[in-house]
Design a protein around this motif. Structure first.
Motif, PDB file in Angstrom:
ATOM      1  N   ILE A   1      40.948  58.858  44.064  1.00  8.86           N
ATOM      2  CA  ILE A   1      40.704  58.404  42.867  1.00  8.86           C
ATOM      3  C   ILE A   1      41.678  57.142  42.362  1.00  8.86           C
ATOM      4  N   LEU A   2      42.808  57.510  42.426  1.00 10.71           N
ATOM      5  CA  LEU A   2      44.052  56.565  42.296  1.00 10.71           C
ATOM      6  C   LEU A   2      43.723  55.367  43.280  1.00 10.71           C
ATOM      7  N   ARG A   3      43.221  55.610  44.479  1.00  8.27           N
ATOM      8  CA  ARG A   3      43.060  54.348  45.379  1.00  8.27           C
ATOM      9  C   ARG A   3      41.842  53.379  44.727  1.00  8.27           C
ATOM     10  N   GLU A   4      41.038  53.911  44.159  1.00 10.59           N
ATOM     11  CA  GLU A   4      39.912  53.226  43.645  1.00 10.59           C
ATOM     12  C   GLU A   4      39.974  52.268  42.530  1.00 10.59           C
ATOM     13  N   THR A   5      40.636  52.936  41.389  1.00  7.64           N
ATOM     14  CA  THR A   5      40.777  52.379  40.117  1.00  7.64           C
ATOM     15  C   THR A   5      41.326  51.103  40.002  1.00  7.64           C
ATOM     16  N   PRO A   6      42.590  50.862  40.782  1.00  5.73           N
ATOM     17  CA  PRO A   6      43.162  49.296  40.586  1.00  5.73           C
ATOM     18  C   PRO A   6      42.141  48.299  40.942  1.00  5.73           C
ATOM     19  N   SER A   7      41.232  48.449  41.822  1.00  4.70           N
ATOM     20  CA  SER A   7      40.415  47.387  42.232  1.00  4.70           C
ATOM     21  C   SER A   7      39.198  47.153  41.248  1.00  4.70           C
ATOM     22  N   ILE A   8      38.976  48.311  40.354  1.00  4.88           N
ATOM     23  CA  ILE A   8      37.816  48.001  39.228  1.00  4.88           C
ATOM     24  C   ILE A   8      38.558  47.287  38.204  1.00  4.88           C
TER      25      ILE A   8
ATOM     26  N   ILE B   1      33.136  53.041  34.165  1.00  4.47           N
ATOM     27  CA  ILE B   1      33.193  53.094  35.628  1.00  4.47           C
ATOM     28  C   ILE B   1      34.609  53.986  35.958  1.00  4.47           C
ATOM     29  N   THR B   2      35.634  53.620  35.305  1.00  9.44           N
ATOM     30  CA  THR B   2      36.816  54.287  35.775  1.00  9.44           C
ATOM     31  C   THR B   2      36.746  55.773  34.935  1.00  9.44           C
ATOM     32  N   HIS B   3      36.186  55.842  33.888  1.00  7.08           N
ATOM     33  CA  HIS B   3      36.117  57.141  33.426  1.00  7.08           C
ATOM     34  C   HIS B   3      35.241  58.166  34.273  1.00  7.08           C
ATOM     35  N   ILE B   4      33.978  57.606  34.908  1.00  6.83           N
ATOM     36  CA  ILE B   4      33.447  58.333  35.513  1.00  6.83           C
ATOM     37  C   ILE B   4      34.182  58.879  37.084  1.00  6.83           C
ATOM     38  N   LEU B   5      34.875  57.978  37.372  1.00 13.16           N
ATOM     39  CA  LEU B   5      35.673  58.026  38.825  1.00 13.16           C
ATOM     40  C   LEU B   5      36.844  59.304  38.301  1.00 13.16           C
ATOM     41  N   GLU B   6      37.529  59.123  37.089  1.00 10.53           N
ATOM     42  CA  GLU B   6      38.708  59.763  36.722  1.00 10.53           C
ATOM     43  C   GLU B   6      38.242  61.416  36.257  1.00 10.53           C
ATOM     44  N   GLU B   7      37.193  61.211  35.162  1.00 13.39           N
ATOM     45  CA  GLU B   7      36.901  62.411  34.663  1.00 13.39           C
ATOM     46  C   GLU B   7      35.899  63.209  35.024  1.00 13.39           C
ATOM     47  N   GLN B   8      34.832  62.435  35.681  1.00 15.24           N
ATOM     48  CA  GLN B   8      33.433  63.216  35.854  1.00 15.24           C
ATOM     49  C   GLN B   8      33.398  63.244  37.720  1.00 15.24           C
ATOM     50  N   SER B   9      34.042  62.610  38.240  1.00 14.55           N
ATOM     51  CA  SER B   9      33.780  62.763  40.089  1.00 14.55           C
ATOM     52  C   SER B   9      34.380  64.149  40.548  1.00 14.55           C
TER      53      SER B   9
END
Lengths: 174, 455
Positions: free
Chosen positions: B348-355, B434-442
């Motif tokens: 998740i940490l890898r993904e968020t910055p690009s978003i 989108i980041t919420h989905i990744l951080e809290e829901q994935s």
């Protein structure tokens, strides 16, 4: 009927003295209120149904204490809060835009004041008056629009927050 | 020695004088004779001259007498003429009084004719009816009447009446005719002109003015700057109409209001009044809009792909962030829960910055735009105060240029900021969800998928 025509004429006079910027203020105000009413609709009518369904689903689960269950609960709560807080940022932005649009009207009005000053000098204050009303009326309209939004948008936000908290409380680990 | 020399000279002189006297005596006698003779003839001549003079004197006396007589006669004539002049003057005055008496109220009428023809001359010479070739030479008779010193004739009075009546009738008509139009560059073309009463001239959907500044040579000219497009659209629609009723914008001030359009700045001129700060603001707006569009596009694409992935959690697709996180689970199915969570967090940490990349840039640009506008305001006000120190506050027109720069840049800053703030709100909301989905829901999605698999 005459009463309505009277009101309509007053509004038209108001708009014509305020200039075209008023239309932008009204458009933003309309979008803002449309979104806020939609939020209220969701909070008061749609969300209770969804919450009931969610609680029933949670209560039906046999396992509510494992890591998996914890994560799934977080997932559901996050989804619900996402739904509750959808478009709230947009509403708040629109509220913030209203006074800026009013300020824009102020500036365009002042431009027309200085235009009339440049062409006909300062001798005739009547010529400048239309520009001044074009400067002040949109400012006022922007302020009023923003004020009407500030109260309700913060109410909606607080309501959404408490709804999320209530939902968290309604999904116990048993 | 010297005495001797003198003596010698004297004696010589005495000698010569003696010999001279001897021959001169004869000469002198002759001279005397001659003088005596001459005296006699001179007396004769004098007597003759005297006689002549006397005769002439008598003659002059006669002339003088004659001249005196003539002078007397002329004097008498002058007196007579003077009297006649006085008599005539008296007679003229009498006759004038008589004439005035005879004119009676006609004299008043004469004044009225002069006044009204003067007024009509002023109105008709500047009236756009005169632009019609048919009515080109209406002013001749009127100017004659306005300057006349004698009573107008009945036919002239009728002409005045006709001129007034024509102007009145024509002011109620909409007429089309061909007339020469002098363009602003001096070239002359013949155009079909529609005249609306005495108010406006239209040609090819544009407004014309009748320039009578040079009274001897009035011209039809196009307006230096035409009014707004919707006004012109009405005008050309009106010209295209052949019958019935049509709507058109009319200048009841006979061109004065249309002339104000010359002074009105167009939107483009306004834009350039902003100067360098204005151009920088445009750059900021363009940059912000580009970034916002790019972000909007990529975020909606990612969102759509994630939605698709959410429906099919069994086969992780690496073209979207959620798929990559699900793939971490798929690769580590057998790992224990704590290990899996750590690996998921890492993914998740890898993904968020690009978003989130770029969203803040829009916000910063939205904040910079009004500040740049403020900068332009300040620069413009500095210019204003500079011109005040140079020229004083007497002429507001000198200050107007800098003041308009100050105001226009403020407006431009706001114009740039408003859409940027709005679009930032949309992009930020999208990115946040989108980041919420990744951080809290994935993690929850993974868990739900795992449960489904195990069941």
């Amino acid at each position: 009927m005459l009463f309505l025509i009277d009101i309509w004429e007053t509004v038209r006079g108001f708009i014509s003295t305020g200039g075209d910027v008023l239309y932008i203020v009204f458009a933003v105000l309309a979008i803002m209120w449309f979104l806020m009413i939609e939020r209220y609709w969701f909070l008061l009518i749609e969300f209770p149904k969804y919450r009931k369904e969610l609680i029933a689903r949670w209560d039906a689960r046999p396992d509510t204490t494992s890591w998996y269950a914890h994560k799934i609960r977080d997932f559901w709560i996050s989804e619900a809060s996402e739904m509750l807080k959808a478009r709230l940022l947009l509403i708040k932005t629109l509220v913030a835009l209203c006074p800026l649009i009013g300020l824009f009207g102020t500036v365009t009005g002042m431009i027309s004041v200085f235009d009339s000053m440049a062409t006909s000098g300062t001798g005739n204050p009547r010529l400048m008056a239309s520009g001044i009303s074009m400067a002040t009326i949109p400012t006022m309209a922007g302020m009023v629009a923003a004020l009407s939004g500030v109260f309700f948008s913060s109410r909606i936000e607080a309501r959404a927050k408490t709804e999320v908290e209530k939902l968290v409380d309604s999904l116990p680990h048993h | 020695m010297k005495q001797f020399k003198t003596l010698l000279t004297v004696s010589a002189l005495a000698l010569t004088s003696v010999s001279f006297t001897a021959s001169a005596n004869a000469e002198l006698d002759k001279l005397l004779e001659q003088v005596k003779k001459d005296r006699v003839s001179e007396v004769k001549i004098n007597a003759k001259r005297e006689a002549e003079f006397k005769a002439a004197r008598d003659q002059k006396q006669a002339l003088l007498n004659k001249a005196k007589a003539e002078y007397k006669a002329e004097e008498a004539r002058q007196k007579r003429l003077q009297q006649a002049f006085i008599d005539n003057n008296k007679k003229i005055t009498e006759k004038e009084v008589e004439l005035d008496d005879a004119k009676g109220t006609l004299g008043e009428m004469f004044g009225v004719v002069r006044q009204s023809s003067g007024e009509a001359l002023g109105r008709i010479s500047t009236s756009i009816v005169s632009s019609q070739p048919k009515y080109a030479n209406r002013t001749e008779l009127l100017s004659k009447l306005a300057e006349a010193k004698e009573l107008p004739t009945v036919s002239e009075l009728e002409e005045l009446w006709f001129a007034l009546q024509t102007e009145m009738t024509e002011s109620g008509k909409v007429v089309t005719y061909d007339a020469p139009v002098v363009a602003l560059d001096g070239s002359e073309t013949t155009e079909t002109i529609t005249r609306i009463g005495v108010f406006n001239l239209l040609s090819n959907g544009e407004y014309l003015v009748y320039n009578t500044e040079n009274a001897a040579d009035p011209k039809i000219q196009p307006l230096a700057r035409q009014p707004e497009a919707h006004i012109l659209a009405d005008a050309s629609a009106y010209q295209g109409q052949s019958s019935g009723y049509g709507s058109v914008y009319l200048d009841p001030a006979r061109g004065a209001i249309l002339n104000i359009f010359k002074q009105k700045a167009t939107l483009e001129e306004r834009y350039h009044q902003g100067g360098v700060p204005g151009y920088v603001i445009t750059g900021v707006l363009a940059l912000g809009a580009l970034i916002a569009l790019w972000k909007l596009l990529t975020l909606f694409l990612i969102g759509a792909k994630m939605k698709g992935q959410l429906k099919n959690t069994a086969t992780p697709n690496t073209n979207n962030p959620l798929g990559r996180i699900l793939k971490v689970y798929a690769d580590n199915k057998d790992a224990d829960v704590e290990n899996l969570e750590l690996k998921l967090d890492e993914a998740i940490l890898r993904e968020t910055p690009s978003i989130e990349r770029g969203i803040n840039v829009i916000k910063i640009l939205a904040a910079i735009a009004p500040l740049l506008g403020l900068l332009g305001t300040v620069v413009g006000m500095i210019g204003t105060f500079q011109s005040i120190t140079l020229f004083g506050t007497g002429d507001p027109k000198i200050m107007a240029g800098n003041i308009s720069m100050a105001l226009v840049t403020t407006a431009q800053g706001l114009i740039a900021a408003l859409p940027l703030i709005f679009i930032h709100a949309i992009v930020a909301a999208r990115g946040k969800s989108i980041t919420h989905i990744l951080e809290e829901q994935s993690a929850g999605i993974v868990a739900a998928h795992a449960e489904k698999e195990q069941a």
